[in-house]
Each structure stands twice: as C-alpha cells, then as structure tokens.
Design an enzyme around this catalytic site. Structure first.
Site, mmCIF file in Angstrom:
data_model
loop_
_atom_site.group_PDB
_atom_site.id
_atom_site.type_symbol
_atom_site.label_atom_id
_atom_site.label_comp_id
_atom_site.label_asym_id
_atom_site.label_seq_id
_atom_site.Cartn_x
_atom_site.Cartn_y
_atom_site.Cartn_z
ATOM 1 C CG HIS A 277 15.207 -15.312 14.195
ATOM 2 N ND1 HIS A 277 15.933 -14.648 15.159
ATOM 3 C CD2 HIS A 277 16.117 -15.922 13.402
ATOM 4 C CE1 HIS A 277 17.235 -14.851 14.962
ATOM 5 N NE2 HIS A 277 17.357 -15.606 13.885
ATOM 6 C CB CYS B 94 -0.992 -0.041 1.164
ATOM 7 S SG CYS B 94 -0.281 0.064 2.813
HETATM 8 C C1 RB5 Z 1 -4.004 5.154 0.456
HETATM 9 O O1 RB5 Z 1 -4.037 6.475 0.029
HETATM 10 C C2 RB5 Z 1 -3.109 4.954 1.647
HETATM 11 O O2 RB5 Z 1 -3.659 5.514 2.779
HETATM 12 C C3 RB5 Z 1 -2.842 3.459 1.829
HETATM 13 O O3 RB5 Z 1 -2.278 2.946 0.668
HETATM 14 C C4 RB5 Z 1 -1.860 3.053 2.910
HETATM 15 O O4 RB5 Z 1 -0.729 3.858 2.905
HETATM 16 C C5 RB5 Z 1 -2.369 2.852 4.238
HETATM 17 O O5 RB5 Z 1 -1.602 2.450 5.143
#
Ligand code: RB5
Length: 160
Positions: free
Chosen positions: A100, A67
C-alpha cells in the site's frame, strides 16, 4: 535477476544483522553496509544513512536496518529523501507496508524480536510488491509532495 538488499545495523542489531545476512544470502544479492565489527560505541544513524543512501540511489532495491529497538534506525532513515522506512514487528505490516505504501526500508529491533520472527518479517517484506492501485499511487504521491515541500522549505523557500 536477484533483488539487491542493503543491510545495516549498529551494535544493538549487529548479531541479528549477521544472522539475516547468512539467511538471505542465497536468495538475494546482499550489500552488507556494516557494522562489520562489534563496536559498543557505534551509532545507528551512521548505518541508517549508509543503507538509506544505497536505497535512495537505487544501488539496492530494498533496505533492512536493525538497531536495539528499530526506532532510532527508522527515525534516521526517514530523513533521507526517497526512503520510506518503517518499524514492523508483525508480518501483516511488513508486507502491507510495501503493497500500500511502497515502504522500501524495513526496520527491526534486535532487543525486541528473535531471529526466526526477524527472518519471517524480512521474507514478508522482500517478497511483497507495491500494488500500483490508483488509491495507493494517489496517497504515495501526497507523501512525496510532503517530502518535496520539506526539501523546498529547508532550502529557504516559502512554505504553502
Ligand atoms: C543502542 O544502544 C540503542 O539505543 C540503539 O540501537 C537503538 O535502539 C535506538 O533506537
């Protein structure tokens, strides 16, 4: 037999996920669980759930979640029993976490690291194996006991 790797990413990790799929494709059997198109409104928990379920159900040996920061993906993935997901942006943690701690999902932040480092981290993670050493097994068993207790508590049972 090729290691089967499930990958998933929201819009924040979409491009990096596709780059990693392309790089890992030859050496590993890839299960690309999306996003399959760029959608700025998609949500990381949906992809974290898809990858985590695949790993927990043993449809994939390992998972990689991406993400923007890697934080949301790791929080969401660790809600799925059987998943041990960690955000690792250094290679030591990426392999030691497997050796681990039996980490089975690597989380990455596409807004934090570039493609080359991500590819190195993925390689460190995917080529590492759990040591099976007594102290690591003992600690892992304690982690699994916490997970079992949490599931039990969630079902309304008494906590210890
Ligand atoms: C998306 O904009 C962002 O908030 C997500 O990808 C992530 O970074 C959340 O932890």
């Amino acid at each position: 037999m090729k290691l089967k790797v499930a990958l998933g990413a929201d819009h924040g990790g979409f491009t990096l996920k596709n780059e990693l799929v392309a790089r890992l494709n030859e050496e590993y059997e890839i299960l690309d669980l999306g996003a399959h198109t760029f959608d700025p409104d998609d949500d990381y928990p949906d992809f974290a759930l898809a990858v985590s379920r695949a790993v927990a159900a043993k449809q994939a040996h390992r998972g990689i979640l991406i993400c923007g920061s890697g934080v949301g993906a790791s929080i969401a993935a660790n809600k799925v029993p059987g998943v041990r997901a960690c955000l690792c942006h250094d290679s030591y943690s990426a392999h030691q976490g497997v050796e681990h701690d039996d980490m089975n999902v690597l989380c990455l932040g596409a807004r934090v690291i570039g493609t080359e480092l991500a590819a190195e981290l993925a390689k460190a993670f995917l080529t590492a194996n759990f040591s099976g050493e007594t102290r690591h097994c003992r600690r892992l068993e304690k982690v699994l006991a916490i997970e079992r207790q949490a599931i039990h508590d969630d079902k309304g049972g008494p906590s210890q």
